[in-house]
Structure formats: structure tokens, C-alpha cells
Design an enzyme around this catalytic site. Sequence first.
Site, PDB file in Angstrom:
ATOM      1  N   ASP A 268       0.866  -1.171   0.000  1.00  0.00           N
ATOM      2  CA  ASP A 268       0.000   0.000   0.000  1.00  0.00           C
ATOM      3  C   ASP A 268       0.910   1.230   0.000  1.00  0.00           C
ATOM      4  O   ASP A 268       2.134   1.126   0.203  1.00  0.00           O
ATOM      5  CB  ASP A 268      -0.904  -0.016   1.232  1.00  0.00           C
ATOM      6  CG  ASP A 268      -2.224   0.713   1.001  1.00  0.00           C
ATOM      7  OD1 ASP A 268      -2.313   1.492   0.037  1.00  0.00           O
ATOM      8  OD2 ASP A 268      -3.149   0.522   1.807  1.00  0.00           O
ATOM      9  N   ALA A 269       0.358   2.398  -0.237  1.00  0.00           N
ATOM     10  CA  ALA A 269       1.174   3.602  -0.421  1.00  0.00           C
ATOM     11  C   ALA A 269       2.063   3.850   0.806  1.00  0.00           C
ATOM     12  O   ALA A 269       1.578   3.880   1.940  1.00  0.00           O
ATOM     13  CB  ALA A 269       0.290   4.804  -0.676  1.00  0.00           C
TER      14      ALA A 269
END
Length: 502
Positions: A268-269
Site C-alpha cells: 500500500d502507499a
Amino acid sequence: MGTSKSATLAAPEHSTEHIRRLAAGTLMPGFSGIAVPVWILDAYDAGLAAVCLYGTNVASPVQLRDLCAGLRAHSPHTLIAVDEEGGDVTRLHYLTGSPQPGNAVLGRLDDVTLTATSAATIGQELASLGINLNLAPDADVNSEADNPVIGVRSFGAEPDLVARHTAAWIRGLEDSGVASCAKHFPGHGSTTSDSHHELPRVSADAATLEARELVPFRALVEAKGATVMTSHILVDALDPENPATFSSRILQGLLREELGFDGVILTDALDMAGASADTGVPEAAVRALQAGADLLCVGSDTGPELYEQTLAAITEAVAEGRLSLERLADAAARVAGLSARFPAAGAAEIHQATPRGISSKPGRPALDSAEADATLDAGRIREAFEVSAAAENWLAREEPVAIVQVDTGANFAVGQVPWGPAAATDAVVGEGEVPDGAKVAVVGRGLDGDHPLWTVFSRLRAEGHAVIAVECGWPRGGADIVTYGASLGVSQALCGLLLGSH
């Protein structure tokens, strides 16, 4: 522009040049603006693996098509990714809302053929733009009604249901030539905080995780899904010290060895607080690679400085022996293999394509727009709604209808996408504009006990109106109608119900 590929590829295996190229082959930055910045093109020339597009990169259908064509023309064989879940989370339809119903509606209908068809429709649209990696589906089991970040992004609260629809969604998307990404491993559905803003903790025991969170991810492995996205959450029963993104126990021990996943592990970011609030993005990137991640989502507004810092941190970690060259090379090779497995259309094909579902018409789409949901008609979508007896009585009343939509913020994953009746019709009015004698539907989402909708509801009822409350999200109790989503497609179906055009 930048270092030539031939010169870099010829660099000795242990040279800094070679290591930097391998490091670039694991990175997926975003960028600001609606045109491709020069630094992205330079990064591609130096080995960049992928780029991720966000809603802020979209200004119009023509601009989006040109943006993708420009990226493809410069780097035909790399990955262009986007977060196109359908439903509330959309990037291609960031300006209008998605015509697709979204996972929670699909889960309630529980027809895996419809789910696969919805995913295929999304896949065809992405493929027509040259996008070959979709950061979807959401495979979380939404066991916590107050979950602030998953909710209607989930197929439901029952593990087996989520598992079969996750597998169907993957099949539909990947049969369209676009790689899937099941998320958020090992399961974000039981959290009550948002990893965009803090580090959530999951306290469920190992038996509960096995019977609930891991069931959809076992289905993903069986379906041979291309990629899995990690979550920035602490799971006490698996690794109480390291968030999943940075846990070799979770990524290598559980995902690779126990579950048998052999695809690409994507983070995920890394600009989310749950990942980098304490360390910064560059160190988070190193830790993710150490743990077993292959492709690193850097964040929406990466910029050349942060990209270079991240590249340098990975290169330095290899030089210092903190990150093995073998681990870095394995990650880069897995990402390159993903690009080869899902080749994208070239720039010429993109320019000629007319993506399904992207409207070139200005302004708000009409309620009966022909560009509405290509998978489900409004009547079928309404089968997923919960409609109370009080709402049935309200619908049967003869008074004119007024719809009041109460402003409601969205989580970062959803962003500022038009939602609810306000996205679908001009019939929405302000509280002070409700005509005398009208029956009123007050619409919101995330209707907990403190939501401002209830104050509006009480005032209108005190004025003598027949009033119902409509929840356009995951139910939390008290609403008369629950739609399990707020996308354009769902909102059009809702307006048809409320306005009597069904």
C-alpha cells in the site's frame, strides 16, 4: 533523456548503476498534475518499473487518454496502475462517480457471474487506456461496522462470500488482460482506524484470523491472482512488532510459504502514516523490500526529490549489507515478469480506443444516462438495498418528493468523488428549500450517532414533513434505506426509487 538503457544494462552486476536500476525496477511513484512530468520520463529511462495514476491526474476523458498514450509511447512495456475498484473508489470516473455498483452491492446480490462481469467491464475500460495493473479487488472481510476505511469497498462480512466474489472479480479482470491486486493483506476489515492517518492494530487471535481474514486470500491464491497488496496494520497474533508491510513473518512466512502465493507482493502507499510516520518513505521502502515486498507504491504526490531519496536509500541499503542484492534482484525480476504477463496496448491503439463508460459529455450525467452501469440495471441494483417498513410506507405516500443530501466527508481512498443523489440528479435541494407538504429523504453516509444528518432529520420532522433517512454506505443502524454504496450507478438506482421513476 536520462541514462541510456543499453549503458545501464551493461553495468557490472555489483556496480552502483546496476543496483540503482534494480531499485528503480521495484518502485511505483505517483505524480502531480495532468501531464507526464519530465522526471517520470527520465526515471523510466533509468529503469522505473511502474507509475500509479490518481484522481488528481484526471481532468477529462481526452486528457486521460492522452496521458496514458504518452506514458505508453515512452515506455511500452512497463506497468501503469490505477485504483479502480468500481463503486465508491474510482479514478477513471473521479469527476462523475463510477457507473459500477461496487463490492458491497455485488456481495449482497451474491451472483458471481455478475461480479465477474462488473470486473470485466472495468478491465476492458482500463485495457483500452493502456492501463495494465488495477489495485483491486478489496478482499477484506468487513467484520467491523464502524470500519472507517473499508466498509462498502468489501464484498461483505462473511468470509466465504468475500472469498468467492474475490475470486470471481479476479477472473473477470484478468481475463480482460489487466493484472489484479487483492488487498489489504492479511486483512484490514476488523480495524476501527484508518492506516492513512495512523497505525491500526488487529487483536484477533490466530484462529479467528484463519477463519475470517485469510479465507479470501486463500481464494486469491487458488485463483492465481497476479498481485497482493500489503496493509500497514499491526496484527498481534502474526507479528506484534512489525506492521504487515514490514513483516517477513507475514509476507514470507505466511503469504509465500504457508499460503503458497507466487505472484508480486505490492505495498500500500508508503506515504501513509501507518507506513512512514516514524521513519519517512525512503526507510519504509527499504524495510518493505527486506520483508519480502516486490513493488513499492511510493504515494500520490511523490515528486522527483522523494523519488531520488527513495532510490538512494535502497541503493545504500544494499551497499551497507542491510538489504541483500539477491532480494532486490528477485523483487525486480518478479515485477518485470508481471509486465511481461500483462502486456498493454500501444500508444496508437490507445488513441484509437473509446473506453467504455467514460463520458465526454460535460456536466452532471442524466438520471437515465445510457452511460450508466453496463453490468446491472437499476432494478437489479435496488435488490441489494435494505428498505424498512417505514421506508415502504414513505414511498407509498402521495406527497411530492424532496431529497436533501447532507455533506459527508470520505476517507482518503475514496477522495472527492461526486456521490449520492447529488451526483445523479438535479432534484436535490437544501434543507431550507424543502417545499411545504413535501415528503423528504435525507441522505448521508457513515451514519453514526453523531452524524449531522440526524439534526437535519429531526428539524424537518418537527416541521411536519414525512422524513426517512438514507444511508449510502455500510449500515450502522437507524437508517430507513441502506444502499451499500454511493457510486453514480447506485445513486441513479436510488433516485429512481425515491422519485418514483422505477
